[in-house]
Enzyme design. Sequence first.
Site, PDB file in Angstrom:
ATOM      1  N   ASP A  96       0.862  -1.168   0.000  1.00 63.34           N
ATOM      2  CA  ASP A  96       0.000   0.000   0.000  1.00 63.34           C
ATOM      3  C   ASP A  96       0.902   1.222   0.000  1.00 63.34           C
ATOM      4  O   ASP A  96       1.751   1.364   0.881  1.00 63.34           O
ATOM      5  CB  ASP A  96      -0.841  -0.024   1.290  1.00 63.34           C
ATOM      6  N   ASP A 198      -3.142   4.641  -2.226  1.00 65.79           N
ATOM      7  CA  ASP A 198      -4.224   5.171  -1.403  1.00 65.79           C
ATOM      8  C   ASP A 198      -4.767   6.477  -1.994  1.00 65.79           C
ATOM      9  O   ASP A 198      -3.997   7.333  -2.451  1.00 65.79           O
ATOM     10  CB  ASP A 198      -3.663   5.426   0.008  1.00 65.79           C
ATOM     11  N   GLU A 261      -6.585   3.450  -5.729  1.00 65.44           N
ATOM     12  CA  GLU A 261      -7.839   3.490  -4.975  1.00 65.44           C
ATOM     13  C   GLU A 261      -8.559   4.780  -5.372  1.00 65.44           C
ATOM     14  O   GLU A 261      -8.075   5.881  -5.105  1.00 65.44           O
ATOM     15  CB  GLU A 261      -7.597   3.499  -3.466  1.00 65.44           C
ATOM     16  N   HIS A 322     -11.236  -3.129   3.355  1.00 69.66           N
ATOM     17  CA  HIS A 322     -11.178  -2.809   4.783  1.00 69.66           C
ATOM     18  C   HIS A 322     -11.933  -1.536   5.146  1.00 69.66           C
ATOM     19  O   HIS A 322     -11.886  -1.116   6.299  1.00 69.66           O
ATOM     20  CB  HIS A 322      -9.707  -2.676   5.192  1.00 69.66           C
ATOM     21  N   ASP A 323     -12.590  -0.918   4.174  1.00 71.62           N
ATOM     22  CA  ASP A 323     -13.336   0.318   4.439  1.00 71.62           C
ATOM     23  C   ASP A 323     -14.845   0.147   4.288  1.00 71.62           C
ATOM     24  O   ASP A 323     -15.595   1.079   4.574  1.00 71.62           O
ATOM     25  CB  ASP A 323     -12.900   1.426   3.453  1.00 71.62           C
TER      26      ASP A 323
HETATM   27  C1  NOJ Z   1      -8.268   5.037   2.210  1.00 73.48           C
HETATM   28  C2  NOJ Z   1      -7.954   3.863   3.059  1.00 73.48           C
HETATM   29  O1  NOJ Z   1      -8.398   2.693   2.425  1.00 73.48           O
HETATM   30  C3  NOJ Z   1      -8.612   4.092   4.400  1.00 73.48           C
HETATM   31  O2  NOJ Z   1      -8.565   2.960   5.218  1.00 73.48           O
HETATM   32  C4  NOJ Z   1      -7.930   5.269   5.041  1.00 73.48           C
HETATM   33  O3  NOJ Z   1      -8.573   5.576   6.261  1.00 73.48           O
HETATM   34  C5  NOJ Z   1      -7.961   6.480   4.123  1.00 73.48           C
HETATM   35  N1  NOJ Z   1      -7.633   6.172   2.771  1.00 73.48           N
HETATM   36  C6  NOJ Z   1      -6.986   7.512   4.585  1.00 73.48           C
HETATM   37  O4  NOJ Z   1      -5.689   7.068   4.285  1.00 73.48           O
END
Ligand code: NOJ
Length: 528
Positions: A96, A198, A261, A322-323
């Site tokens: 990442d 990210d 992402e 994970h989000d």
């Molecule tokens: C996206 C990530 O997937 C998430 O988990 C994170 O909190 C935010 N970006 C900030 O880095």
Amino acid sequence: MHWWQTGILYQVYPRSFQDTNGDGVGDLAGVTQRLPYLAELGVDAVWLSPVFVSPMADFGYDIADYTAIDPLFGRLADFDALVARAHDLGLKVLLDLVPNHTSIEHPWFKESRTSRESARRDWYLWRDPAPGGGPPNNWLSEFGGSAWQYEAATGQYYYHAFLREQPDLNWRNADVRRAMHNVMRFWLGRGVDGFRVDVMWHLIKDAAFRDNPPNPAWREGEADYGRLLPVYSTDRPEVQEVVCELRAVIDEFPDRVLIGEIYLPVDKLVAYYGDELLGAHLPFNFSLIGVPWRADAIAALVDRYEAALPPGAWPNWVLGNHDRPRIVSRVGEAQAKVAAMLLLTLRGTPSLYYGDELGLPQVAIAPDRVRDPWERNLPGQGLGRDGCRTPMPWDSGPLAGFSTVEPWLPLNADAGIRNVAAESAKSTSTLTFYRRLIALRRAHPALSAGVYRPLAQSGSGFAYERTAGGEILAVALNFASVSVELSLESMPYGSRVLFGTRPGRDGEAVGTRLVLHPDEGVIISCES
Ligand code: NOJ
Ligand code: CA
């Protein structure tokens, strides 16, 4: 074709995969120990959420040293061992990259905040207060409240798109770019096979820092961030140049991949493939995560996405990360296998989220166990991400074989039966289904590399065809718990069910009318 086109990506959340030193938190040695499981499952690449030195305000997405491993996860030697073992097993390793922001503990920020004259002042986004006082503009943090934090010592605000512990870097500054390119080279030189970047669409902000306009679609009770349309704080046209430069660094090394992402509608998302496809290889396509789970909506989405792709661009699909809430809790357990079949047979690189292959549900987190800063900032709004980050259950022993002490987040309540060992022993389990489906995908290039053509959509049913090298396969899925009939006019005589979600249908002849049972999916071999 490249490995990242035909292969399957698997996301590991390292805190939750396997603990080896009895502190209740997963670590690199744990991931290494479990790599054979991933090789046997049949995936091709492992993406690790951040494992770098971090105060863990946002569990590693706040980085204080980009080229060192956080002691919680191990040492650099553990990382090298992980890569070596993965490569021995034929698995790629993706890291990442979090270039949009650092931690407030990063030496760059510490230096930047000391004075307006600091050599690194311009590495971050410092602005004077608005003329009448208060924040420089109306931009909001994705994690709630203003995105601006005042620093009395120098009388300016800094911008943070996420937590105030995550100050945004200034990507218009050439030294910032160079520094991050060198971070990439550091890991690529150690054998890493690529990066998931990210919040790629956040990297460049409006040069004039104009106010974001109100969002007419926002309704009271919805997350605060949605009040404004983030048109000046995200997805600025200049970001494409930054992405191209990241890609150029990737291309200094053979056969590496750049994944972005990006939470944008597909028409805007596809810009991130870049001019001449010299941007991200795979701008993550999250549209299945939000689409209503209906055959008509999904068929229309696939059409829209396929039509939006620039010529030669390679698609990809994601069901969870994970989000976002676990897929099984969103669509219901009865749909778990249909969801898997969709993900693994659409055209494009599929991305699996650890535990989804077990049908792991969103785990309810008691208020006193909440760890996610998003939920802590804005309690009770259902924003917490802990429920999809719970420990991987490996066996029916104490703490499911994840750790020897109480894990950092609770296990799934049914870990005694929903775990790798128990599901491996059961022929009808979600895990056994995933294993067979992945093996089938590997055996039939039509599924991983073939041309896509929609065949039929009616009621809760959706069917499509995948073709490669003279082989034709059809996939028919029922997205509801009622039976449905699909008319497959072009089905050649001799077509048979190759594999399905219900045992006992394999080998059955398929004519031009196919009846699917409730929650059923089948893959059909079409031989004339
Ligand atoms: C996206 C990530 O997937 C998430 O988990 C994170 O909190 C935010 N970006 C900030 O880095
Ligand atoms: Ca540990």
